[in-house]
Design a protein around this motif. Structure first.
Motif, short mmCIF file in Angstrom:
data_model
loop_
_atom_site.label_atom_id
_atom_site.label_comp_id
_atom_site.label_asym_id
_atom_site.label_seq_id
_atom_site.Cartn_x
_atom_site.Cartn_y
_atom_site.Cartn_z
N GLN A 122 0.65 -1.75 0.08
CA GLN A 122 0.26 0.00 0.00
C GLN A 122 0.66 1.44 -0.03
O GLN A 122 0.59 2.15 -0.53
CB GLN A 122 -0.85 -0.35 1.11
N SER A 152 -7.36 -0.81 -5.83
CA SER A 152 -7.87 -1.50 -4.37
C SER A 152 -6.87 -0.82 -3.69
O SER A 152 -7.46 -0.54 -2.67
CB SER A 152 -7.96 -2.62 -4.61
N ARG A 153 -5.98 -0.40 -3.78
CA ARG A 153 -4.44 -0.56 -2.43
C ARG A 153 -4.36 0.43 -2.29
O ARG A 153 -4.33 0.76 -1.36
CB ARG A 153 -3.13 -1.25 -3.35
N THR A 156 -7.76 1.91 -0.20
CA THR A 156 -7.05 1.30 0.75
C THR A 156 -6.45 1.88 2.07
O THR A 156 -6.28 2.35 3.48
CB THR A 156 -7.08 0.01 0.78
N ARG A 159 -7.82 5.18 3.04
CA ARG A 159 -9.19 5.55 4.14
C ARG A 159 -7.77 5.49 5.19
O ARG A 159 -8.42 6.15 6.44
CB ARG A 159 -9.89 3.78 3.66
#
Length: 171
Positions: A122, A152-153, A156, A159
């Motif tokens: 990430q 997606s990474r 995430t 967030r």
């Protein structure tokens, strides 16, 4: 044209008495001592400009010069106030810049700490996307993963970072 009176300097439209009166009016008007010669020159210049325009000499040159000197003193104060206000505005901007810089440093430190706490994959996509300014497509190609995985990474990681920054009350 100007009447000739006995003066300290030949061709000078102001005699010594009028010049002293102009200095006194300027000084009493609050003009600093260092600026008095400039004020006297301004009065002298305005009298010469009147003559150059073909206007009559004032009936009482001494009174006329005193009024002009008084107006110059008021102009000097107005200019000084404008400069002070400008200085105050600039000082306020510098203080805001200092506060903004301090806020930016705190935010940068919190983001750096948050990045350190992210999993390697990430952190990698966040750095490549937001610090290296690479598009998702290029990041996917360089890492050899699908674009959806990069997205997606990123989602995430952002967030998690946002939650940490709110938790620490940085944002």
């Amino acid at each position: 044209m100007l009447r000739r009176k006995p003066r300290g300097r030949p061709g000078d439209p102001l005699d010594k008495v009028v010049e002293d009166r102009v200095r006194a009016v300027l000084s009493l008007g609050g003009v600093p001592y260092a600026d008095l010669p400039d004020g006297v020159q301004q009065v002298r210049l305005r009298l010469l400009e009147r003559a150059a325009k073909g206007q009559e000499e004032p009936r009482d040159v001494s009174a006329w010069a005193a009024v002009v000197a008084s107006n110059l003193a008021m102009d000097w104060h107005r200019a000084r106030r404008r400069q002070e206000r400008l200085g105050e505005r600039l000082a306020a901007l510098r203080q805001e810049d200092a506060r903004d810089a301090a806020d930016t440093r705190v935010l940068s430190l919190a983001v750096a700490q948050g990045l350190d706490e992210l999993p390697d994959q990430q952190r990698q996509v966040v750095v490549l996307r937001f610090y290296a300014d690479l598009p998702v497509r290029d990041i996917a190609a360089e890492l050899g993963v699908p674009e959806g995985t990069v997205k997606s990474r990123l989602h995430t990681a952002v967030r998690v970072l946002r939650a940490r920054l709110h938790e620490q009350e940085v944002v």
